[in-house]
Design an enzyme around this catalytic site. Structure first.
Site, PDB file in Angstrom:
ATOM      1  N   GLY A 192      -9.860   4.048   0.548  1.00  0.00           N
ATOM      2  CA  GLY A 192     -10.976   3.975  -0.404  1.00  0.00           C
ATOM      3  C   GLY A 192     -11.844   2.731  -0.213  1.00  0.00           C
TER       4      GLY A 192
ATOM      5  CD  GLU B 144      -7.446   7.526   3.265  1.00  0.00           C
ATOM      6  OE1 GLU B 144      -7.470   7.304   4.499  1.00  0.00           O
ATOM      7  OE2 GLU B 144      -8.315   7.091   2.496  1.00  0.00           O
TER       8      GLU B 144
ATOM      9  CB  ALA C 144      -7.209   4.973  -3.748  1.00  0.00           C
TER      10      ALA C 144
HETATM   11  N1  COA Z   1      -2.587   0.323  -3.677  1.00  0.00           N
HETATM   12  C1  COA Z   1      -1.814  -0.383  -4.507  1.00  0.00           C
HETATM   13  N2  COA Z   1      -1.368  -1.624  -4.214  1.00  0.00           N
HETATM   14  C2  COA Z   1      -1.709  -2.150  -3.034  1.00  0.00           C
HETATM   15  C3  COA Z   1      -2.515  -1.466  -2.110  1.00  0.00           C
HETATM   16  C4  COA Z   1      -2.972  -0.168  -2.472  1.00  0.00           C
HETATM   17  N3  COA Z   1      -3.770   0.557  -1.671  1.00  0.00           N
HETATM   18  N4  COA Z   1      -2.685  -2.235  -1.008  1.00  0.00           N
HETATM   19  C5  COA Z   1      -1.995  -3.369  -1.248  1.00  0.00           C
HETATM   20  N5  COA Z   1      -1.412  -3.330  -2.468  1.00  0.00           N
HETATM   21  C6  COA Z   1      -0.575  -4.354  -3.114  1.00  0.00           C
HETATM   22  C7  COA Z   1       0.818  -4.373  -2.527  1.00  0.00           C
HETATM   23  O1  COA Z   1       1.632  -3.386  -3.137  1.00  0.00           O
HETATM   24  C8  COA Z   1       1.245  -5.772  -2.888  1.00  0.00           C
HETATM   25  O2  COA Z   1       1.568  -5.815  -4.272  1.00  0.00           O
HETATM   26  P1  COA Z   1       2.919  -6.593  -4.777  1.00  0.00           P
HETATM   27  O3  COA Z   1       2.713  -8.001  -4.336  1.00  0.00           O
HETATM   28  O4  COA Z   1       2.883  -6.401  -6.257  1.00  0.00           O
HETATM   29  O5  COA Z   1       4.064  -5.924  -4.077  1.00  0.00           O
HETATM   30  C9  COA Z   1      -0.035  -6.583  -2.721  1.00  0.00           C
HETATM   31  O6  COA Z   1      -1.100  -5.638  -2.822  1.00  0.00           O
HETATM   32  C10 COA Z   1      -0.137  -7.281  -1.391  1.00  0.00           C
HETATM   33  O7  COA Z   1       0.019  -6.335  -0.361  1.00  0.00           O
HETATM   34  P2  COA Z   1       1.097  -6.457   0.844  1.00  0.00           P
HETATM   35  O8  COA Z   1       1.382  -5.085   1.344  1.00  0.00           O
HETATM   36  O9  COA Z   1       2.266  -7.272   0.387  1.00  0.00           O
HETATM   37  O10 COA Z   1       0.258  -7.293   1.897  1.00  0.00           O
HETATM   38  P3  COA Z   1       0.464  -7.317   3.466  1.00  0.00           P
HETATM   39  O11 COA Z   1      -0.345  -8.451   3.975  1.00  0.00           O
HETATM   40  O12 COA Z   1       1.907  -7.263   3.828  1.00  0.00           O
HETATM   41  O13 COA Z   1      -0.192  -5.919   3.997  1.00  0.00           O
HETATM   42  C11 COA Z   1      -1.865  -4.185   4.058  1.00  0.00           C
HETATM   43  C12 COA Z   1      -1.569  -5.692   3.847  1.00  0.00           C
HETATM   44  C13 COA Z   1      -3.330  -3.945   3.724  1.00  0.00           C
HETATM   45  C14 COA Z   1      -1.620  -3.812   5.539  1.00  0.00           C
HETATM   46  C15 COA Z   1      -0.938  -3.356   3.147  1.00  0.00           C
HETATM   47  O14 COA Z   1      -1.071  -3.862   1.816  1.00  0.00           O
HETATM   48  C16 COA Z   1      -1.239  -1.873   3.092  1.00  0.00           C
HETATM   49  O15 COA Z   1      -0.913  -1.160   4.042  1.00  0.00           O
HETATM   50  N6  COA Z   1      -1.852  -1.378   1.984  1.00  0.00           N
HETATM   51  C17 COA Z   1      -2.074   0.002   1.762  1.00  0.00           C
HETATM   52  C18 COA Z   1      -3.242   0.474   2.594  1.00  0.00           C
HETATM   53  C19 COA Z   1      -3.467   1.954   2.398  1.00  0.00           C
HETATM   54  O16 COA Z   1      -2.676   2.785   2.803  1.00  0.00           O
HETATM   55  N7  COA Z   1      -4.616   2.289   1.784  1.00  0.00           N
HETATM   56  C20 COA Z   1      -5.024   3.656   1.599  1.00  0.00           C
HETATM   57  C21 COA Z   1      -4.697   4.108   0.248  1.00  0.00           C
HETATM   58  S1  COA Z   1      -5.195   5.801   0.032  1.00  0.00           S
END
Ligand code: COA
Length: 260
Positions: free
Chosen positions: A112, A135, A66
């Site tokens: 999500g 989460e 999400a």
């Molecule tokens: N919500 C909003 N934005 C998100 C997102 C999310 N769940 N997951 C990734 N993004 C965005 C990042 O903020 C970033 O945006 P920016 O370039 O404007 O800063 C972009 O997507 C790329 O993500 P980034 O974190 O830079 O990539 P990464 O390769 O370093 O890491 C993940 C990849 C998937 C490990 C990391 O993005 C992450 O942990 N995401 C959240 C996962 C999460 O907790 N999901 C559950 C939500 S309830």
């Protein structure tokens, strides 16, 4: 129908819905959830669509969860409504669709994202896919059905560990746990999934939708799945598809189902 965050490709009875926010790793914001609802609803009503495949754009993510930026300032009531609305519009909606839905998990399926993949009727993953419910690292719990569907798919103990540790599992582990049915290379993912969809598309749509309802009944409170199976089995005998299927078998030809 034109969408801001979705791409729709229709070919030979198979519709691929691609979530297209690659710069945000296809995170599910409100607009995307609304659009997914509209797209799934439209495809389900279009009888030329026999199977729907849901996937993410780019090579990195199916859906990274999400959209965290949208709920960072939510109150208790806002949080409750977010989960309830999302489940109604997307996650429960997809699970209960009468058209088969396959998730082609092409990278990160987190929060999500994994919950969306688990709402699909089954899953195929690329070998770079990583799945998890992170989460609790944010101080919340899975709110789009993750606490319910993950134990159904992998068993309670594994689900508890995944949810509590927030650890990601790789595609092979997901396959060993029954979370995904197949693992293929990323290059092959869509064609492989379309191959399964194509086999499904030749079978009776009405029988398939009755089977989906009966299988899902097993997981619904207060509903006896065996009774739903008996009812839907009986209903099958009143369909054109049943007449066509049995007649084609006896005439030693391939059935041409109309879904009626
Ligand atoms: N919500 C909003 N934005 C998100 C997102 C999310 N769940 N997951 C990734 N993004 C965005 C990042 O903020 C970033 O945006 P920016 O370039 O404007 O800063 C972009 O997507 C790329 O993500 P980034 O974190 O830079 O990539 P990464 O390769 O370093 O890491 C993940 C990849 C998937 C490990 C990391 O993005 C992450 O942990 N995401 C959240 C996962 C999460 O907790 N999901 C559950 C939500 S309830």
């Amino acid at each position: 129908m034109n969408f801001e965050n979705l791409l729709i490709e229709k070919d030979n009875g198979i519709t691929v819905i691609t979530i297209n926010r690659p710069t945000k790793l296809n995170a599910l914001n409100k607009v995307t959830i609304d659009e997914l609802h509209q797209a799934f609803d439209a495809e389900n009503k279009d009888h030329s669509t026999k199977v729907i495949i849901i996937t993410g754009s780019g090579e990195k993510a199916f859906v990274a969860g999400a959209d965290i930026s949208e709920f960072a300032n939510f109150s208790v009531e806002d949080g409750r409504k977010l989960a309830a609305k999302g489940q109604e519009l997307l996650f429960d909606f997809v699970e209960n669709l009468s058209t088969p839905v396959i998730a082609a998990v092409n990278g990160f399926a987190l929060g999500g994202g994994l919950e969306l993949a688990m709402s699909a009727h089954f899953r195929v993953a690329s070998d770079n896919a990583k799945m998890g419910l992170p989460e609790v690292t944010l101080g919340v719990i899975p709110g789009y059905g993750g606490t319910q569907r993950l134990p159904q798919l992998v068993g309670k103990g594994r689900a508890m560990e995944m949810i509590m540790s927030a650890a990601m599992i790789d595609a092979e582990t997901a396959k060993n746990h029954g979370l995904v049915n197949h693992v293929v290379s990323q290059a092959e993912l869509l064609e492989f999934t379309k191959g399964i969809a194509s086999k499904i598309s030749k079978n009776s749509p009405i029988a398939i939708s009755n089977a989906i309802e009966a299988v899902n009944a097993n997981f619904k409170d207060g509903i006896n799945g065996y009774e739903v199976e008996i009812k839907n089995f009986g209903k099958s005998f009143g369909t054109e598809d049943f007449k066509e299927g049995t007649t084609a078998f006896l005439e030693k030809r391939k059935a041409e189902f109309k879904g009626e």
